[in-house]
Design a protein around this motif. Structure first.
Motif, PDB file in Angstrom:
ATOM      1  N   CYS A  22       0.851  -1.182   0.000  1.00 51.51           N
ATOM      2  CA  CYS A  22       0.000   0.000   0.000  1.00 51.51           C
ATOM      3  C   CYS A  22       0.885   1.229   0.000  1.00 51.51           C
ATOM      4  O   CYS A  22       1.779   1.364   0.853  1.00 51.51           O
ATOM      5  CB  CYS A  22      -0.903   0.007   1.222  1.00 51.51           C
ATOM      6  N   ALA A  23       0.644   2.124  -0.933  1.00 54.07           N
ATOM      7  CA  ALA A  23       1.422   3.347  -1.006  1.00 54.07           C
ATOM      8  C   ALA A  23       0.513   4.484  -1.457  1.00 54.07           C
ATOM      9  O   ALA A  23      -0.434   4.261  -2.215  1.00 54.07           O
ATOM     10  CB  ALA A  23       2.584   3.186  -1.976  1.00 54.07           C
ATOM     11  N   PRO A  24       0.796   5.695  -1.022  1.00 56.58           N
ATOM     12  CA  PRO A  24      -0.009   6.829  -1.465  1.00 56.58           C
ATOM     13  C   PRO A  24       0.387   7.260  -2.873  1.00 56.58           C
ATOM     14  O   PRO A  24       1.547   7.157  -3.256  1.00 56.58           O
ATOM     15  CB  PRO A  24       0.308   7.922  -0.448  1.00 56.58           C
ATOM     16  N   THR A  28       2.809  14.089  -1.817  1.00 60.38           N
ATOM     17  CA  THR A  28       3.585  13.426  -0.778  1.00 60.38           C
ATOM     18  C   THR A  28       2.761  13.352   0.503  1.00 60.38           C
ATOM     19  O   THR A  28       2.197  14.345   0.949  1.00 60.38           O
ATOM     20  CB  THR A  28       4.891  14.186  -0.514  1.00 60.38           C
ATOM     21  N   PHE A  29       2.704  12.190   1.065  1.00 58.18           N
ATOM     22  CA  PHE A  29       1.897  11.970   2.251  1.00 58.18           C
ATOM     23  C   PHE A  29       2.551  10.918   3.112  1.00 58.18           C
ATOM     24  O   PHE A  29       2.851   9.828   2.638  1.00 58.18           O
ATOM     25  CB  PHE A  29       0.488  11.507   1.833  1.00 58.18           C
ATOM     26  N   THR A  69       1.841 -10.685   8.833  1.00 58.15           N
ATOM     27  CA  THR A  69       2.807  -9.751   9.392  1.00 58.15           C
ATOM     28  C   THR A  69       2.674  -8.411   8.683  1.00 58.15           C
ATOM     29  O   THR A  69       2.787  -8.338   7.458  1.00 58.15           O
ATOM     30  CB  THR A  69       4.244 -10.270   9.223  1.00 58.15           C
ATOM     31  N   ILE A  70       2.422  -7.375   9.469  1.00 58.26           N
ATOM     32  CA  ILE A  70       2.345  -6.029   8.920  1.00 58.26           C
ATOM     33  C   ILE A  70       3.700  -5.346   9.099  1.00 58.26           C
ATOM     34  O   ILE A  70       4.391  -5.556  10.100  1.00 58.26           O
ATOM     35  CB  ILE A  70       1.227  -5.215   9.605  1.00 58.26           C
ATOM     36  N   SER A  71       4.087  -4.545   8.123  1.00 60.38           N
ATOM     37  CA  SER A  71       5.352  -3.816   8.209  1.00 60.38           C
ATOM     38  C   SER A  71       5.253  -2.573   7.344  1.00 60.38           C
ATOM     39  O   SER A  71       4.299  -2.410   6.576  1.00 60.38           O
ATOM     40  CB  SER A  71       6.514  -4.701   7.760  1.00 60.38           C
ATOM     41  N   ARG A  72       6.234  -1.708   7.469  1.00 55.84           N
ATOM     42  CA  ARG A  72       6.278  -0.529   6.617  1.00 55.84           C
ATOM     43  C   ARG A  72       7.717  -0.149   6.359  1.00 55.84           C
ATOM     44  O   ARG A  72       8.580  -0.353   7.207  1.00 55.84           O
ATOM     45  CB  ARG A  72       5.479   0.628   7.218  1.00 55.84           C
ATOM     46  N   ASP A  73       7.949   0.399   5.174  1.00 52.65           N
ATOM     47  CA  ASP A  73       9.243   0.920   4.790  1.00 52.65           C
ATOM     48  C   ASP A  73       9.055   2.417   4.576  1.00 52.65           C
ATOM     49  O   ASP A  73       8.543   2.842   3.526  1.00 52.65           O
ATOM     50  CB  ASP A  73       9.724   0.232   3.510  1.00 52.65           C
ATOM     51  N   LYS A  76      10.452   4.109   1.478  1.00 49.20           N
ATOM     52  CA  LYS A  76       9.659   3.921   0.270  1.00 49.20           C
ATOM     53  C   LYS A  76       8.217   4.376   0.457  1.00 49.20           C
ATOM     54  O   LYS A  76       7.416   4.281  -0.472  1.00 49.20           O
ATOM     55  CB  LYS A  76       9.674   2.448  -0.137  1.00 49.20           C
ATOM     56  N   ASN A  77       7.906   4.820   1.697  1.00 48.39           N
ATOM     57  CA  ASN A  77       6.542   5.267   2.003  1.00 48.39           C
ATOM     58  C   ASN A  77       5.521   4.186   1.635  1.00 48.39           C
ATOM     59  O   ASN A  77       4.476   4.489   1.035  1.00 48.39           O
ATOM     60  CB  ASN A  77       6.221   6.566   1.274  1.00 48.39           C
ATOM     61  N   THR A  78       5.828   2.970   1.999  1.00 48.90           N
ATOM     62  CA  THR A  78       4.990   1.829   1.632  1.00 48.90           C
ATOM     63  C   THR A  78       4.732   0.955   2.856  1.00 48.90           C
ATOM     64  O   THR A  78       5.622   0.749   3.682  1.00 48.90           O
ATOM     65  CB  THR A  78       5.658   0.992   0.535  1.00 48.90           C
TER      66      THR A  78
END
Length: 121
Positions: A22-24, A28-29, A69-73, A76-78
């Motif tokens: 998931c990415a915006p 930029t957000f 498993t949830i994660s975020r980078d 990469k804003n993802t």
């Protein structure tokens, strides 16, 4: 206007794995709080998992604990949702969401259009 875009859904056999992203899009957000929800046909939308900006606070629905498993980078804003040991009852349209004053369950301010996950038995 912030738009979230999910990807990675598809058809998989029971026991298989998928990774959703998931990415915006657009401006930029960066969201402090994000989450995943899902909605199966004929059912209400339900909470799946949520993560804060640092990744140090994470919540899961009981039905997916130990399998998802949830994660975020943030570079990469993802945000991601790694789904393992998938079951037919995981079949649903999966939505990502961002920014909530009542995190992790919501309501959230921004939503994606959803990505379909179908698990065959």
């Amino acid at each position: 206007q912030v738009q979230l875009v999910e990807s990675g859904g598809g058809l998989v056999q029971a026991g298989g794995s998928l990774r959703l992203s998931c990415a915006p899009s657009g401006r930029t957000f960066v969201a402090d709080y994000m989450g995943w929800f899902r909605q199966a046909p004929g059912k209400d939308r339900e909470f799946v998992a949520a993560i804060n900006w640092s990744g140090r606070s994470i919540y899961y629905a009981d039905s997916v604990k130990g399998r998802f498993t949830i994660s975020r980078d943030n570079a990469k804003n993802t945000m991601y949702l790694q789904m393992n040991s998938l079951k037919p009852e995981d079949t649903a349209n999966y939505y990502c969401a961002a920014q909530s004053t009542n995190w992790p369950l919501g309501p959230y301010d921004y939503w994606g259009q959803g990505t379909q996950v179908t698990v065959s038995s």
